[in-house]
Design an enzyme around this catalytic site. Structure first.
Site, PDB file in Angstrom:
ATOM      1  N   LEU A 195       0.821  -1.208   0.000  1.00  0.00           N
ATOM      2  CA  LEU A 195       0.000   0.000   0.000  1.00  0.00           C
ATOM      3  C   LEU A 195       0.862   1.268   0.000  1.00  0.00           C
ATOM      4  O   LEU A 195       2.054   1.204   0.311  1.00  0.00           O
ATOM      5  CB  LEU A 195      -0.908  -0.043   1.235  1.00  0.00           C
ATOM      6  CG  LEU A 195      -1.884  -1.235   1.212  1.00  0.00           C
ATOM      7  CD1 LEU A 195      -2.332  -1.624   2.614  1.00  0.00           C
ATOM      8  CD2 LEU A 195      -3.088  -0.905   0.334  1.00  0.00           C
ATOM      9  N   PRO A 196       0.245   2.419  -0.329  1.00  0.00           N
ATOM     10  CA  PRO A 196       1.060   3.628  -0.470  1.00  0.00           C
ATOM     11  C   PRO A 196       1.765   4.086   0.816  1.00  0.00           C
ATOM     12  O   PRO A 196       2.964   4.350   0.808  1.00  0.00           O
ATOM     13  CB  PRO A 196       0.056   4.685  -0.937  1.00  0.00           C
ATOM     14  CG  PRO A 196      -1.090   3.935  -1.521  1.00  0.00           C
ATOM     15  CD  PRO A 196      -1.145   2.633  -0.769  1.00  0.00           C
ATOM     16  N   THR A 225       6.280   0.736   2.153  1.00  0.00           N
ATOM     17  CA  THR A 225       7.303   1.505   2.875  1.00  0.00           C
ATOM     18  C   THR A 225       6.578   2.465   3.809  1.00  0.00           C
ATOM     19  O   THR A 225       5.890   3.380   3.354  1.00  0.00           O
ATOM     20  CB  THR A 225       8.181   2.318   1.897  1.00  0.00           C
ATOM     21  OG1 THR A 225       8.798   1.429   0.980  1.00  0.00           O
ATOM     22  CG2 THR A 225       9.253   3.098   2.656  1.00  0.00           C
ATOM     23  N   LYS A 271      15.278   0.121   5.167  1.00  0.00           N
ATOM     24  CA  LYS A 271      14.810   0.793   3.947  1.00  0.00           C
ATOM     25  C   LYS A 271      14.975   2.310   4.065  1.00  0.00           C
ATOM     26  O   LYS A 271      15.499   2.957   3.151  1.00  0.00           O
ATOM     27  CB  LYS A 271      13.339   0.418   3.714  1.00  0.00           C
ATOM     28  CG  LYS A 271      12.608   1.202   2.674  1.00  0.00           C
ATOM     29  CD  LYS A 271      12.893   0.729   1.283  1.00  0.00           C
ATOM     30  CE  LYS A 271      12.212   1.617   0.240  1.00  0.00           C
ATOM     31  NZ  LYS A 271      12.581   1.312  -1.100  1.00  0.00           N
ATOM     32  N   LYS A 276       8.814  11.306   0.178  1.00  0.00           N
ATOM     33  CA  LYS A 276       8.074  10.542   1.195  1.00  0.00           C
ATOM     34  C   LYS A 276       9.058   9.783   2.100  1.00  0.00           C
ATOM     35  O   LYS A 276       8.949   9.820   3.328  1.00  0.00           O
ATOM     36  CB  LYS A 276       7.132   9.555   0.499  1.00  0.00           C
ATOM     37  CG  LYS A 276       6.450   8.596   1.460  1.00  0.00           C
ATOM     38  CD  LYS A 276       5.834   7.411   0.748  1.00  0.00           C
ATOM     39  CE  LYS A 276       5.736   6.238   1.692  1.00  0.00           C
ATOM     40  NZ  LYS A 276       5.440   4.982   1.065  1.00  0.00           N
TER      41      LYS A 276
HETATM   42  P1  NAD Z   1       0.757   2.823  -5.998  1.00  0.00           P
HETATM   43  O1  NAD Z   1       0.150   4.100  -5.532  1.00  0.00           O
HETATM   44  O2  NAD Z   1       1.024   2.624  -7.455  1.00  0.00           O
HETATM   45  O3  NAD Z   1      -0.165   1.573  -5.524  1.00  0.00           O
HETATM   46  C1  NAD Z   1      -0.844   1.511  -4.314  1.00  0.00           C
HETATM   47  C2  NAD Z   1      -2.120   0.709  -4.534  1.00  0.00           C
HETATM   48  O4  NAD Z   1      -2.806   0.616  -3.285  1.00  0.00           O
HETATM   49  C3  NAD Z   1      -3.089   1.375  -5.516  1.00  0.00           C
HETATM   50  O5  NAD Z   1      -3.493   0.439  -6.495  1.00  0.00           O
HETATM   51  C4  NAD Z   1      -4.266   1.801  -4.633  1.00  0.00           C
HETATM   52  O6  NAD Z   1      -5.525   1.752  -5.294  1.00  0.00           O
HETATM   53  C5  NAD Z   1      -4.184   0.769  -3.522  1.00  0.00           C
HETATM   54  N1  NAD Z   1      -4.863   1.185  -2.308  1.00  0.00           N
HETATM   55  C6  NAD Z   1      -4.791   2.368  -1.661  1.00  0.00           C
HETATM   56  N2  NAD Z   1      -5.583   2.347  -0.576  1.00  0.00           N
HETATM   57  C7  NAD Z   1      -6.156   1.124  -0.536  1.00  0.00           C
HETATM   58  C8  NAD Z   1      -7.087   0.509   0.338  1.00  0.00           C
HETATM   59  N3  NAD Z   1      -7.569   1.141   1.398  1.00  0.00           N
HETATM   60  N4  NAD Z   1      -7.463  -0.752   0.071  1.00  0.00           N
HETATM   61  C9  NAD Z   1      -6.968  -1.412  -1.012  1.00  0.00           C
HETATM   62  N5  NAD Z   1      -6.097  -0.867  -1.874  1.00  0.00           N
HETATM   63  C10 NAD Z   1      -5.712   0.382  -1.643  1.00  0.00           C
HETATM   64  O7  NAD Z   1       2.096   2.656  -5.141  1.00  0.00           O
HETATM   65  P2  NAD Z   1       3.355   1.720  -5.500  1.00  0.00           P
HETATM   66  O8  NAD Z   1       4.286   2.465  -6.377  1.00  0.00           O
HETATM   67  O9  NAD Z   1       2.846   0.369  -5.872  1.00  0.00           O
HETATM   68  O10 NAD Z   1       4.075   1.649  -4.065  1.00  0.00           O
HETATM   69  C11 NAD Z   1       3.580   0.837  -3.008  1.00  0.00           C
HETATM   70  C12 NAD Z   1       4.560   0.930  -1.855  1.00  0.00           C
HETATM   71  O11 NAD Z   1       5.854   0.475  -2.289  1.00  0.00           O
HETATM   72  C13 NAD Z   1       4.764   2.360  -1.327  1.00  0.00           C
HETATM   73  O12 NAD Z   1       4.855   2.312   0.069  1.00  0.00           O
HETATM   74  C14 NAD Z   1       6.081   2.798  -1.965  1.00  0.00           C
HETATM   75  O13 NAD Z   1       6.772   3.758  -1.183  1.00  0.00           O
HETATM   76  C15 NAD Z   1       6.833   1.474  -2.019  1.00  0.00           C
HETATM   77  N6  NAD Z   1       7.874   1.388  -3.076  1.00  0.00           N
HETATM   78  C16 NAD Z   1       7.610   1.871  -4.343  1.00  0.00           C
HETATM   79  C17 NAD Z   1       8.607   1.778  -5.302  1.00  0.00           C
HETATM   80  C18 NAD Z   1       8.367   2.297  -6.715  1.00  0.00           C
HETATM   81  O14 NAD Z   1       9.337   2.410  -7.465  1.00  0.00           O
HETATM   82  N7  NAD Z   1       7.117   2.556  -7.107  1.00  0.00           N
HETATM   83  C19 NAD Z   1       9.840   1.192  -4.999  1.00  0.00           C
HETATM   84  C20 NAD Z   1      10.057   0.671  -3.726  1.00  0.00           C
HETATM   85  C21 NAD Z   1       9.053   0.783  -2.765  1.00  0.00           C
END
Ligand code: NAD
Length: 295
Positions: A64-65, A95, A170, A245
């Protein structure tokens, strides 16, 4: 194995795809219906809530975000903890701050559920290729249970210690990354302004003591590393908003621990200014643009 996968965004969706490919049956939940439909076509089962997804699963994974979403998805009325059976292993790959990871884990423990934190590095490319690094905070027993499944989505599965330590690893790594990118940007821009060929300068740095990942793999100066976002207009890669973030998580954790993060605080402000200029969607290495005259 029947696995609940909740949070199918840029990272979660490709991770879930790899688990489907590996032969698992997935109970899927996300607020975004389009991604659910896409994964259902690959064989996943759509659930109506985190509770519903967790109810019949042998393992629960969330991606999740941020911390508020993690609290909602686990502790809410229709949340994971309302549905999961005692003894089911659970892992959150988002994260977030270590404190929230520990609090949600403590709430899970009250009903006999062992919850790990396992944030990742490797970006969306690593998620698609199944080469992520997982930094796992878990008991020895839970780590042993999770390791084979995480290995189907990643290459390096590292046990960092007890719950919360995955998040600590992390945010410390990304604190350093945010700072080192700014350092490389300053050095490259200064060399350019003083009149050295930037390729020659990068070559010297990368065979000298200034070398780091930000200089030799992800150099912010255009044209130095073909595969780096700098060579394609700072698109793709790791968005400045996500770096911001993570630096926010690091500075907040530092405040709670009464620990100075002087360069981290300056770095945070520089990425904040970048975001204000409307560049938060660019790769974080575009921080170098603050050191260059616009062309
Ligand atoms: P994203 O915003 O693309 O995806 C998050 C998903 O969670 C979305 O599909 C959203 O609809 C869903 N969501 C939000 N609230 C929800 C709820 N209450 N119930 C169900 N689903 C819900 O984010 P991401 O890029 O996939 O990143 C996810 C995590 O991974 C974050 O914490 C980010 O910091 C971490 N991360 C991201 C990257 C990157 O390169 N994108 C790399 C390493 C770590």
């Amino acid at each position: 194995m029947r696995i609940a996968f909740i949070g199918l965004g840029n990272m979660g969706a490709p991770m879930a795809r790899n688990l489907i490919k590996a032969g698992h049956q997935l109970n899927l939940f996300d607020l975004n219906k389009a991604v659910l439909a896409e994964l259902a076509e690959l064989g996943g089962q759509i659930s109506s809530s985190p509770r519903d997804a967790a109810q019949q699963s042998e393992l629960v994974i969330t991606m999740l975000p941020a911390a508020a979403h993690v609290r909602g998805v686990y502790l809410g009325e229709d949340g994971v903890l309302a549905g999961v059976r005692a003894g089911t292993p659970v892992v959150d790959c988002s994260t977030i701050d270590p404190q929230t990871a520990r609090e949600v884990s403590a709430a899970a423990a009250k009903q006999g559920v062992d919850l790990a934190d396992a944030p990742v590095s490797g970006g969306t490319g690593g998620a698609a290729a199944g080469t992520l690094t997982f930094m796992v905070g878990a008991s020895d027993e839970l780590f042993a249970t999770l390791q084979p499944v995480l290995a189907q989505m990643g290459r390096n599965i590292v046990h960092c210690g007890a719950v919360g330590t995955g998040q600590i690893a992390k945010i410390c790594n990304n604190l350093l990354l945010g700072i080192s990118m700014i350092g490389v940007s300053e050095a490259m821009a200064l060399g350019n302004a003083l009149g050295i060929d930037t390729k020659v300068l990068a070559g010297i740095i990368n065979s000298s003591t200034g070398r780091c990942w930000s200089s030799d793999t992800y150099n912010p100066w255009p044209g130095i590393i073909e595969t780096a976002p700098a060579s394609r207009g700072y698109t793709g890669g790791f968005g400045a908003e996500l770096m911001l973030k993570d630096l926010g998580l690091a500075t907040e954790a530092a405040r709670q621990a009464h620990q100075p993060v002087i360069l981290g605080a300056v770095a945070q402000q520089l990425y904040q200014a970048m975001s204000l200029r409307g560049d938060g969607g660019k790769d974080f290495s575009a921080i170098v643009e603050g050191y260059r005259k616009p062309e």
